[in-house]
Design an enzyme around this catalytic site. Structure first.
Site, PDB file in Angstrom:
ATOM      1  CE  LYS A  33      -1.474   0.627   4.095  1.00 36.47           C
ATOM      2  NZ  LYS A  33      -1.258   1.831   4.913  1.00 36.47           N
ATOM      3  CB  THR A  34       3.520   2.482   2.269  1.00 37.46           C
ATOM      4  OG1 THR A  34       2.720   2.093   3.385  1.00 37.46           O
ATOM      5  CG2 THR A  34       4.145   3.813   2.542  1.00 37.46           C
ATOM      6  CD  GLU A 218      -3.817   2.551   7.381  1.00 35.53           C
ATOM      7  OE1 GLU A 218      -4.795   1.811   7.099  1.00 35.53           O
ATOM      8  OE2 GLU A 218      -2.777   2.135   7.912  1.00 35.53           O
ATOM      9  CD  GLN A 274      -5.120  -4.127   7.234  1.00 34.72           C
ATOM     10  OE1 GLN A 274      -4.303  -3.870   8.111  1.00 34.72           O
ATOM     11  NE2 GLN A 274      -4.805  -4.179   5.957  1.00 34.72           N
ATOM     12  NE  ARG A 625      -0.944  -6.681  10.913  1.00 31.19           N
ATOM     13  CZ  ARG A 625      -0.982  -5.950   9.807  1.00 31.19           C
ATOM     14  NH1 ARG A 625      -0.062  -5.053   9.580  1.00 31.19           N
ATOM     15  NH2 ARG A 625      -1.942  -6.122   8.912  1.00 31.19           N
TER      16      ARG A 625
END
Length: 770
Positions: A33-34, A218, A274, A625
């Site tokens: 995503k980033t 986000e 999320q 995670r």
DNA sequence: CTGCAGCGTTTTTTT
DNA sequence: AACGCTGCAG
């Protein structure tokens, strides 16, 4: 093709190179995503579609904003000056500092943190003569914040009953008080910015024309106000400017309208699975709304996961499938299945901690760095037992969360001095320090001062200083102290000014005298270092103001970046944190502990239907995670609020397909679980008070079809059931409300008609059926 | 005015 | 169990 494009997979590249239009990217956990976000900016810049000053990138945390800046500057030699990259609150702060006049704020307005806000509310409650029992300050604070986050002022707040009318009255006075003091709370930063843009057309047009690309990280965590703010900035082709939350009747026609020269393209990245912050106002619904209101033709899905092995992803996918109304997404990976997921049942929280630490040590021995091992839990209170076992085993560890640097008592006092130096109208700061360290100004003199200030319609500080002779000598001394501090620190460099303040205010002497004061003094020293560091490495937007008013901008920095300071990693240590805190992070090995019904999912979230779904998303975040190895642990008994609780395994464990799991039972549970009659006290592990009852629970678990410890619901235990009328020798008649525990350890909650509800042990209470 | 003892509360959290 | 706040006594 530049490197930053070549490294992307087809979906990522499609997202990054989308034509200049609104876009929604559904980015699963670990899908890059980033990377997509930063590559998009790089692409816009290198293809000359936008200049740096035409780009705005919004995140929720300072960490994420920093990460973006770092990665962007690694991608290309770009001058980030002029680009607006920051958090919602940081950018609004930047805007309000630049346009404080239009916003009706003093130039050096201060930012109120949560406890300052609470203290203002408490003061107002007192002046309204309202009972804190009936109007809990925390609840009022969320009442106010929730309204602001819906774009709603006190004047717009709806109240149909007396109680709510009073709350609105406090809200109204709260707004007035903040305005008088020249302070804004976190929600106000956003709301004020939104209102200025809404009402000030030239300003709005200016920013709409300026920002041609707005990128949001986000997005699933945005609240209504944040979304409305984005819509407003993105320009006229979106919904017409209305109060957020109000249905917009003209929007259908306007969305289809021809492109207008003003307005930005919105590039939103998020993952509805999320979304774990609904409890503080975030609304995943914003994703659907964005899709509709911005006429997004096709949502790009990033489903290839680069983080975890297949089994871990399968578990996450299977779990999250149980949620309804998802936008839909299925993570996959090119790496293999990996190891099965370990599920471990333990006798108690202490046993669980033992097993987890044992297993973690095995991992360390096999070469996993300690920092690549994370112990996750639902609530902070659970860290204690884990810490204890880690400590005994001599494994170095680091606990995230807990109280932040800028939240510590001594730091808050020091900051209050600085705030009062910067802004004498800050009553909240005044009250915090006027008698700290104690200088003989008690509630009596303070009440007198408050009265006088009310009559003079002035701040406490100004009232006190104009009252020079009449006020008590102690108050006069305090005013002189502050005057001296203000003049002495005016031209001193910031760190030096802070140091002088710490000495002259008496804070230093106070903590020197205190037994536990050493650490506090070290923290005060750290504050001075923080100021030095701030001057050295202020972010671009901070730099704009840091020049003219270093003190005010340092204070804003302290309010807005409270967490950053504790991020310094010290050595190779096992990582302990809540699942919330783990969002956005990844580890080779992850332990999810405390998987018990009532804890995870948490009982407080089970009343609302959406509550359970949010808990499930939380579990989804926790699972995803893990890179290589995942452990899920559960205990039969757990100490909670100083009492042993008897637990059922989390329903989430049942939602993961058996074939992905490798189940085992702890050595203690295995040894003693088979033959409880052989147990004796010397077998008990410290901390497990009554293992027999834990075993009884296991038996009951097999018998009971329902979940949770509310086992009495349909059946009798020791001749009692919920709802039954009983009599107690001392308390008289009552009715059984609830129950927990088993066998000789069972306890029931009885509501007595005379003395209210009480918890009683069945073994001792000697209740008789009525 | 200050200090201490007893009481009640207790999910998650960034800004 | 642990922390913060209130109320009371010195």
């Amino acid at each position: 093709m530049p490197d930053f494009l070549a490294q992307l997979n087809p979906e990522q590249r499609a997202a990054v190179t989308l034509p200049e239009q609104h876009a929604l990217i559904l980015a699963g956990a670990g899908s890059g995503k980033t990377r997509v976000l930063t590559a998009r900016i790089a692409w816009l810049l290198t293809t000359s579609k936008a200049a740096p000053h035409e780009i705005m990138a919004v995140t929720f945390t300072n960490k994420a904003a920093k990460e973006m800046r770092v990665r962007l500057s690694a991608m290309l030699p770009v001058n980030m000056h002029g680009m607006w990259i920051g958090t919602f609150h940081g950018l609004c702060n930047r805007f309000l500092r630049a346009h404080y006049r239009e916003a009706g704020l003093p130039q050096s307005f201060q930012i109120l943190d949560v406890s300052d806000q609470l203290s203002i509310i408490k003061r107002l409650l007192k002046s309204f003569n309202l009972d804190e029992e009936k109007f809990p300050p925390r609840e009022l604070a969320s009442f106010i914040n929730a309204h602001k986050e819906e774009g709603c002022r006190a004047a717009d707040a709806k109240a149909y009953d007396e109680h709510t009318k009073k709350r609105v009255a406090v809200f109204t006075e709260y707004e007035a008080q903040c305005q008088r003091e020249g302070v804004v709370d976190f929600a106000e930063l956003l709301l004020r910015t939104y209102e200025v843009l809404l009402r000030n057309e030239p300003l709005r047009k200016h920013y709409q024309a300026r920002f041609r690309h707005i990128l949001v990280d986000e997005f699933q965590d945005t609240n209504h106000l944040q979304y409305a703010w984005l819509k407003l900035l993105a320009g006229p082709r979106t919904a017409s400017p209305e109060t957020p939350g109000t249905p917009d009747s003209t929007e259908g026609q306007e969305t289809g309208a021809a492109e207008t020269p003003e307005g930005a393209c919105l590039f939103a990245v998020g993952d509805d699975d999320q979304s774990i912050y609904a409890f503080r106002g975030a609304d995943v619904g914003n994703m659907r709304d964005l899709e509709r209101e911005f006429a997004i033709a096709s949502v790009i899905r990033l489903e290839q996961n680069y983080r975890s092995f297949g089994n871990i992803l399968d578990a996450a996918n299977a779990l999250i499938k149980n949620n309804h109304g998802r936008l839909g997404k299925n993570l996959w990976t090119a790496s293999g299945a990996g190891e099965p997921i370990s599920v471990l049942e333990c006798v108690s929280d202490v046993d669980e901690a033992h097993c987890v630490v044992d297993e973690a040590r095995k991992c360390i021995a096999s070469g996993v760095p300690r920092s690549q091992i994370a112990l996750l839990y639902r609530s902070n209170a659970q860290s204690r037992v884990l810490e204890h076992q880690l400590f005994s085993a001599g494994v170095s560890y680091r606990v995230y969360g807990g109280q932040r640097f800028f939240d510590r008592q001594e730091i808050r006092h020091a900051l209050a001095y600085l705030r009062l130096i910067a802004n004498p109208d800050d009553d909240t700061a005044f009250i915090r320090i006027v008698n700290f360290p104690t200088r003989g100004i008690g509630s009596k003199s303070l009440d007198a001062l408050k009265d006088a200030a009310l009559r003079a319609n002035s701040s406490l500080y100004n009232t006190a200083s104009s009252l020079a002779g009449q006020a008590s000598a102690a108050v006069g001394n305090f005013i002189r102290l502050m005057e001296r501090l203000r003049s002495e620190t005016r031209d001193a460099p910031l760190p030096e000014a802070i140091e002088r303040m710490i000495v002259q205010s008496g804070l230093k002497q106070h903590y020197l005298n205190e037994k536990e004061g050493r650490e506090r003094l070290e923290n005060l020293d750290e504050l001075i270092s923080a100021a030095t560091a701030f001057l050295d490495e202020a972010t671009p937007e901070e730099n704009e103001t840091a020049m003219d008013d270093p003190l005010a901008s340092f204070l804003a920095h302290a309010s807005l970046e409270s967490g950053e300071h504790q991020a310094d990693e010290k050595g190779d240590a096992v990582q302990l944190m809540t699942v919330h805190a783990a969002k956005g992070l990844e580890f080779d090995t992850v332990f999810i502990t405390g998987l018990e019904e009532g804890l995870f999912p948490h009982e407080n979230s089970k009343e609302k239907h959406e509550g359970l779904e949010e808990e499930r998303r939380l579990m989804y975040v926790a699972i995803t995670r893990a890179r290589k190895r995942l452990y899920l642990t559960t205990a039969y008994t757990r100490m909670l609020h100083g009492q042993t609780r008897y637990c059922m395994p989390s329903s989430f464990l049942d939602e993961i397909p058996e074939n992905l799991l490798r189940k085992s039972i702890s050595a203690w549970a295995k040894t003693y679980g088979k033959s409880p009659e052989r147990w004796n006290p010397s077998d008990l592990r410290p901390g497990v008070l009554n293992m027999t009852s834990a075993l009884t629970l296991r038996k009951s678990k097999m018998e009971a079809s329902g979940k949770t410890a509310a086992f009495l619901e349909n059946k009798e235990v020791n001749g009692f059931r919920i709802g039954q009328n009983v009599t107690h020798a001392k308390f008289g008649p009552g009715v059984i409300l609830s129950a927990e525990g088993y066998g000789s350890d069972a306890r029931v909650q009885v509501k007595f008609s005379q003395s209210g509800p009480k918890w009683l042990s069945l073994a001792y209470a000697n209740l008789t059926p009525a």
